[in-house]
Design an enzyme around this catalytic site. Structure first.
Site, PDB file in Angstrom:
ATOM      1  CE  LYS A  59      -4.575  -1.383   1.362  1.00 41.93           C
ATOM      2  NZ  LYS A  59      -4.401  -2.826   1.697  1.00 41.93           N
ATOM      3  CB  SER A 312      -0.627  -8.278  -0.763  1.00 44.75           C
ATOM      4  OG  SER A 312      -1.367  -9.175   0.042  1.00 44.75           O
TER       5      SER A 312
HETATM    6  C1  LIG Z   1      -5.149  -3.753   1.292  1.00 44.18           C
HETATM    7  C2  LIG Z   1      -4.566  -5.113   1.142  1.00 44.18           C
HETATM    8  C3  LIG Z   1      -5.028  -6.020   0.173  1.00 44.18           C
HETATM    9  C4  LIG Z   1      -6.191  -5.711  -0.748  1.00 44.18           C
HETATM   10  O1  LIG Z   1      -5.979  -4.599  -1.568  1.00 44.18           O
HETATM   11  P1  LIG Z   1      -7.192  -3.875  -2.293  1.00 44.18           P
HETATM   12  O2  LIG Z   1      -6.575  -2.834  -3.123  1.00 44.18           O
HETATM   13  O3  LIG Z   1      -8.094  -3.330  -1.228  1.00 44.18           O
HETATM   14  O4  LIG Z   1      -7.916  -4.925  -3.093  1.00 44.18           O
HETATM   15  C5  LIG Z   1      -4.388  -7.245   0.074  1.00 44.18           C
HETATM   16  N1  LIG Z   1      -3.379  -7.586   0.900  1.00 44.18           N
HETATM   17  C6  LIG Z   1      -2.916  -6.749   1.840  1.00 44.18           C
HETATM   18  C7  LIG Z   1      -1.792  -7.196   2.694  1.00 44.18           C
HETATM   19  C8  LIG Z   1      -3.494  -5.480   2.005  1.00 44.18           C
HETATM   20  O5  LIG Z   1      -3.026  -4.655   2.952  1.00 44.18           O
END
Ligand SMILES: *Cc1c(COP(=O)(O)O)cnc(C)c1O
Length: 334
Positions: A59, A312
């Site tokens: 993010k 992510s």
């Molecule tokens: C926010 C987040 C997501 C999902 O992202 P979106 O853009 O809301 O679909 C996935 N994994 C992690 C670790 C996140 O912080």
């Protein structure tokens, strides 16, 4: 004020522009071949380690692009975010790097540890209400009263373009890309990655992966319009939350660009977290393990080239992680 105007839907050019803007704020993360996992799956598998970003999640890319674009007066006034986790940390981190005052609004339900992590990043933390919605009301009031710019966690053209820079790196590092598995919540990451990948490599597949229950985007796609869903506890806590009934960008982009959206169970997520740790010594939070879960459980069929699981984030608290290892690891009774 100057930033209240809605921007047009982002495109590939916006993603390239974002890449230049976020340099020095977000990292270019490694794409690693996962040989130990590969042997069990029988498919070529790569891991895109966004868990190695500063603050531990992708993010920071979207936050960096959004904040770097602000005008001098908007920077001076400051930014505000509503978050329980990774988005708030990203905004606080980038704001500190750029010398912009940041406020993060959270509800009383956010655990003390997460509050402390936010304060440690130097932002003002405003605790308000019992839910995200109540915290958001306060954030909107601050936006009006103090002239702060509200940075949305996903439904913002600059945030989507920032997340899309992950896709540009994938295209460069693995030109023969077959399938990309992207964790899906509000859809900023999936929309951005799909914008980059599907525009430049239309034959590559981009698949959104989310949890079985409480997945607002998946439900909304099934109904054909943004719908609210009740919040359900999940190991993938970063995937919780609605997409907004007035969704402006991500619903349409995800619907148009993703090849498929699949769901994985809580047990599958737990097993994937334990598996990643045991075989590759990776610490992945639940949301980051959904791609591995989908592969391991056969929910997505690999084929047509190498598979990338987008990992992510890594922000899982140690007790929760240990509970998952005990419940789902190789040494567990089941
Ligand atoms: C926010 C987040 C997501 C999902 O992202 P979106 O853009 O809301 O679909 C996935 N994994 C992690 C670790 C996140 O912080």
């Amino acid at each position: 004020m100057s930033d209240a105007r809605p921007r047009p839907e982002p495109d590939l050019r916006a993603v390239y522009a974002a890449r230049a803007r976020i340099q020095g704020l977000a990292r270019r993360t490694p794409l690693l071949r996962a040989e130990a996992l590969e042997r069990e799956l029988g498919t070529e598998l790569w891991l895109k380690l966004e868990s190695l970003q500063p603050t531990g999640a992708f993010k920071v890319r979207g936050a960096a692009n959004a904040l770097a674009r602000l005008s001098a007066p908007a920077r001076a006034a400051g930014v505000v975010a509503v978050s329980t986790g990774n988005h708030g940390r990203a905004v606080a981190y980038v704001a500190r790097c750029l010398g912009i005052p940041a406020t993060v609004c959270i509800s009383r339900r956010v655990p003390a540890g997460k509050q402390e992590a936010l304060r440690a990043l130097g932002c003002r933390v405003v605790v308000e209400g019992e839910s995200q919605d109540e915290a958001e009301v306060r954030a909107r009031a601050l936006q009006a009263d103090e002239g702060l710019t509200l940075v949305h966690p996903f439904d913002d053209a600059d945030v989507i373009a920032g997340q899309g820079t992950v896709g540009l790196e994938l295209l460069e590092d693995l030109p023969g890309l077959g399938t990309v598995l992207v964790p899906l919540s509000g859809g900023g990451l999936a929309a951005g990655v799909a914008l980059a990948v599907k525009t430049a490599a239309p034959t590559a597949r981009v698949v959104g992966v989310t949890m079985e229950r409480g997945a607002a985007m998946a439900e909304s796609l099934a109904r054909g319009r943004p719908v609210p869903v009740p919040e359900v506890d999940s190991l993938a806590d970063s995937l919780q939350g609605g997409i907004g009934e007035g969704n402006r960008y991500t619903f349409a982009l995800v619907r148009r660009l993703l090849d498929d959206v699949v769901r994985v169970s809580e047990d599958a997520i737990g097993r994937a977290m334990a598996w990643g740790f045991e075989r590759e010594r990776l610490v992945l939070e639940g949301a980051a393990a959904v791609g591995l879960a989908a592969l391991r459980e056969g929910v997505v069929a690999p084929g047509g080239g190498p598979v990338v699981a987008l990992c992510s984030g890594r922000n899982v608290d140690p007790d929760a992680f240990l509970r998952v290892l005990r419940a789902y690891g190789a040494g567990a009774g089941g």
